[in-house]
Scaffold this active site. Structure first.
Site, PDB file in Angstrom:
ATOM      1  N   SER A   1     100.731   1.313  55.075  1.00  0.00           N
ATOM      2  CA  SER A   1      99.680   2.538  55.369  1.00  0.00           C
ATOM      3  C   SER A   1     100.584   3.757  55.775  1.00  0.00           C
ATOM      4  O   SER A   1     101.273   3.708  57.180  1.00  0.00           O
ATOM      5  CB  SER A   1      98.737   2.252  56.343  1.00  0.00           C
ATOM      6  OG  SER A   1      98.142   3.498  56.651  1.00  0.00           O
TER       7      SER A   1
ATOM      8  N   HIS B   1      99.346   2.764  50.748  1.00  0.00           N
ATOM      9  CA  HIS B   1      97.834   2.966  51.480  1.00  0.00           C
ATOM     10  C   HIS B   1      97.923   4.667  51.827  1.00  0.00           C
ATOM     11  O   HIS B   1      98.689   4.864  52.693  1.00  0.00           O
ATOM     12  CB  HIS B   1      97.614   2.100  52.116  1.00  0.00           C
ATOM     13  CG  HIS B   1      96.074   2.272  52.760  1.00  0.00           C
ATOM     14  ND1 HIS B   1      94.835   1.647  52.135  1.00  0.00           N
ATOM     15  CD2 HIS B   1      95.683   2.785  53.948  1.00  0.00           C
ATOM     16  CE1 HIS B   1      93.797   1.881  52.739  1.00  0.00           C
ATOM     17  NE2 HIS B   1      94.202   2.607  53.893  1.00  0.00           N
TER      18      HIS B   1
ATOM     19  N   MET C   1      91.273  11.440  56.246  1.00  0.00           N
ATOM     20  CA  MET C   1      90.101  11.578  57.096  1.00  0.00           C
ATOM     21  C   MET C   1      90.008  12.871  57.436  1.00  0.00           C
ATOM     22  O   MET C   1      90.993  13.837  57.360  1.00  0.00           O
ATOM     23  CB  MET C   1      90.803  11.140  58.549  1.00  0.00           C
ATOM     24  CG  MET C   1      91.280   9.658  58.417  1.00  0.00           C
ATOM     25  SD  MET C   1      91.882   8.965  60.069  1.00  0.00           S
ATOM     26  CE  MET C   1      92.493   7.516  59.857  1.00  0.00           C
TER      27      MET C   1
ATOM     28  N   MET D   1      87.076  -3.321  56.606  1.00  0.00           N
ATOM     29  CA  MET D   1      87.668  -2.611  57.548  1.00  0.00           C
ATOM     30  C   MET D   1      87.788  -3.636  58.765  1.00  0.00           C
ATOM     31  O   MET D   1      86.835  -4.232  59.284  1.00  0.00           O
ATOM     32  CB  MET D   1      86.998  -1.422  58.297  1.00  0.00           C
ATOM     33  CG  MET D   1      87.401  -0.314  57.476  1.00  0.00           C
ATOM     34  SD  MET D   1      88.805   0.311  57.088  1.00  0.00           S
ATOM     35  CE  MET D   1      89.427   0.532  58.586  1.00  0.00           C
TER      36      MET D   1
ATOM     37  N   PHE E   1      92.289   5.572  63.384  1.00  0.00           N
ATOM     38  CA  PHE E   1      93.508   5.638  64.022  1.00  0.00           C
ATOM     39  C   PHE E   1      94.366   4.092  63.561  1.00  0.00           C
ATOM     40  O   PHE E   1      93.628   2.902  63.259  1.00  0.00           O
ATOM     41  CB  PHE E   1      93.425   5.517  65.625  1.00  0.00           C
ATOM     42  CG  PHE E   1      92.466   6.727  65.902  1.00  0.00           C
ATOM     43  CD1 PHE E   1      93.387   7.885  65.968  1.00  0.00           C
ATOM     44  CD2 PHE E   1      91.170   6.750  66.086  1.00  0.00           C
ATOM     45  CE1 PHE E   1      92.515   9.237  66.432  1.00  0.00           C
ATOM     46  CE2 PHE E   1      90.543   7.892  66.659  1.00  0.00           C
ATOM     47  CZ  PHE E   1      91.159   8.928  66.629  1.00  0.00           C
TER      48      PHE E   1
ATOM     49  N   ASP F   1      91.867  -3.976  56.007  1.00  0.00           N
ATOM     50  CA  ASP F   1      92.517  -2.749  56.450  1.00  0.00           C
ATOM     51  C   ASP F   1      92.532  -2.965  58.039  1.00  0.00           C
ATOM     52  O   ASP F   1      91.290  -2.591  58.396  1.00  0.00           O
ATOM     53  CB  ASP F   1      92.136  -1.584  55.869  1.00  0.00           C
ATOM     54  CG  ASP F   1      92.921  -0.353  56.259  1.00  0.00           C
ATOM     55  OD1 ASP F   1      93.815  -0.433  56.991  1.00  0.00           O
ATOM     56  OD2 ASP F   1      92.506   0.820  55.725  1.00  0.00           O
TER      57      ASP F   1
ATOM     58  N   GLY G   1      94.948  -3.473  61.915  1.00  0.00           N
ATOM     59  CA  GLY G   1      95.306  -4.599  62.845  1.00  0.00           C
ATOM     60  C   GLY G   1      95.798  -5.692  62.270  1.00  0.00           C
ATOM     61  O   GLY G   1      96.095  -6.735  62.666  1.00  0.00           O
TER      62      GLY G   1
HETATM   63  C1  DX5 Z   1      92.327   3.101  59.983  1.00  0.00           C
HETATM   64  C2  DX5 Z   1      93.193   3.341  58.784  1.00  0.00           C
HETATM   65  C3  DX5 Z   1      94.106   2.261  58.522  1.00  0.00           C
HETATM   66  C4  DX5 Z   1      95.375   2.283  59.507  1.00  0.00           C
HETATM   67  C5  DX5 Z   1      96.089   0.913  59.611  1.00  0.00           C
HETATM   68  O1  DX5 Z   1      91.382   3.865  60.129  1.00  0.00           O
HETATM   69  O2  DX5 Z   1      92.331   3.046  57.667  1.00  0.00           O
HETATM   70  O3  DX5 Z   1      94.719   2.202  57.121  1.00  0.00           O
HETATM   71  O4  DX5 Z   1      96.470   3.123  59.036  1.00  0.00           O
HETATM   72  O5  DX5 Z   1      96.877   0.885  60.720  1.00  0.00           O
HETATM   73  P1  DX5 Z   1      97.142  -0.528  61.466  1.00  0.00           P
HETATM   74  O6  DX5 Z   1      97.778  -1.666  60.527  1.00  0.00           O
HETATM   75  O7  DX5 Z   1      98.288  -0.099  62.215  1.00  0.00           O
HETATM   76  O8  DX5 Z   1      96.244  -1.105  62.070  1.00  0.00           O
HETATM   77 ZN    ZN Z   2      93.175   2.875  55.498  1.00  0.00          ZN
END
Ligand code: DX5
Ligand code: ZN
Length: 234
Positions: free
Chosen positions: A19, A44, A48, A148, A154, A186, A188
């Protein structure tokens, strides 16, 4: 008899989608080349709008530039209200996959059709609290589901372990219906959970911090891919 997930309904090998949210926005071209040469198969892109989620990130002009800078599929995760207004525009800007949040759209069927009509792969995203069973009557209308495993907005948040069960339930739904959509996770994602997620039925993992905040991002990509393969073979 419990059904095991059917490999024939899944992509040949698991896919890693770093991402860009966790990358350095002043050097996206270099970061694209780095993940590409490390073996990542998808990019990715987190879009937002400051309304559906509290953060504001990337828009259409950036996607157009990314398109010129890589041949990897661009996976645009739209965290925006009224996704129908923009979904096809993202395909025109160069996105290969476009996913929209179920919670943001009362007319999912229409928006998914608009993405496909524009030539993209259409995905539905479910927030942690949205059950996979809400997709029952849309199977066949999407190409993938993004689950998710954090609350969107974030990077760098902690993985919510209950998503593993959602992956399994979605995999069962896919097997029962015999429809080959793929499952993406997606939030963590990292070395600790990558193999388990693939084993549960996920096909594509998104990773932001686990790649770009690692000491050696290139090795992190390779390590995650290796871990993901364990989930297919063990
Ligand atoms: C969060 C995003 C993710 C984010 C994941 O809202 O959709 O794509 O970038 O970041 P990590 O892998 O650090 O949780
Ligand atoms: Zn994402």
């Amino acid at each position: 008899m419990p059904m095991s997930h059917s490999l024939s309904l899944r992509p040949a090998s698991p896919l890693l989608a770093p991402s860009l949210l966790s990358a350095d926005f002043s050097r996206l071209g270099e970061d694209l080349r780095m993940i590409e040469s490390a073996g990542a198969q998808v990019v990715h892109v987190d879009v937002m709008d400051g309304r559906f989620v509290p953060n504001i990130t990337i828009g259409l002009p950036v996607v157009e530039s990314l398109r010129k800078a890589t041949t990897l599929p661009l996976d645009c995760h739209l965290m925006i209200v009224e996704p129908l207004r923009y979904a096809a525009e993202f395909v025109k800007a160069g996105a290969d996959w476009v996913s929209i949040h179920q919670e943001a759209d009362p007319h999912l069927h229409r928006t998914l059709a608009a993405i496909r009509q524009a030539g993209g792969k259409a995905g539905v995203v479910l927030n942690p609290g949205t059950p996979v069973e809400t997709l029952m009557d849309l199977v066949g209308d999407f190409d993938f589901v993004l689950l998710m495993s954090v609350n969107p907005g974030f990077g760098g948040q902690s993985f919510i372990p209950r998503v593993l069960d959602k992956v399994k339930r979605l995999d069962t739904l896919r097997t029962e219906r015999g429809v080959p959509f793929f499952i993406q996770v997606d939030g963590g994602v990292g070395m600790k959970n990558a193999a388990d997620l693939i084993r549960a039925g996920a096909d594509c993992l998104v990773a932001g911090n686990a790649v770009f905040k690692a000491e050696e991002p290139k090795r992190a990509v390779a390590g995650l891919l290796e871990e993901m393969l364990k989930g297919r073979t063990a």
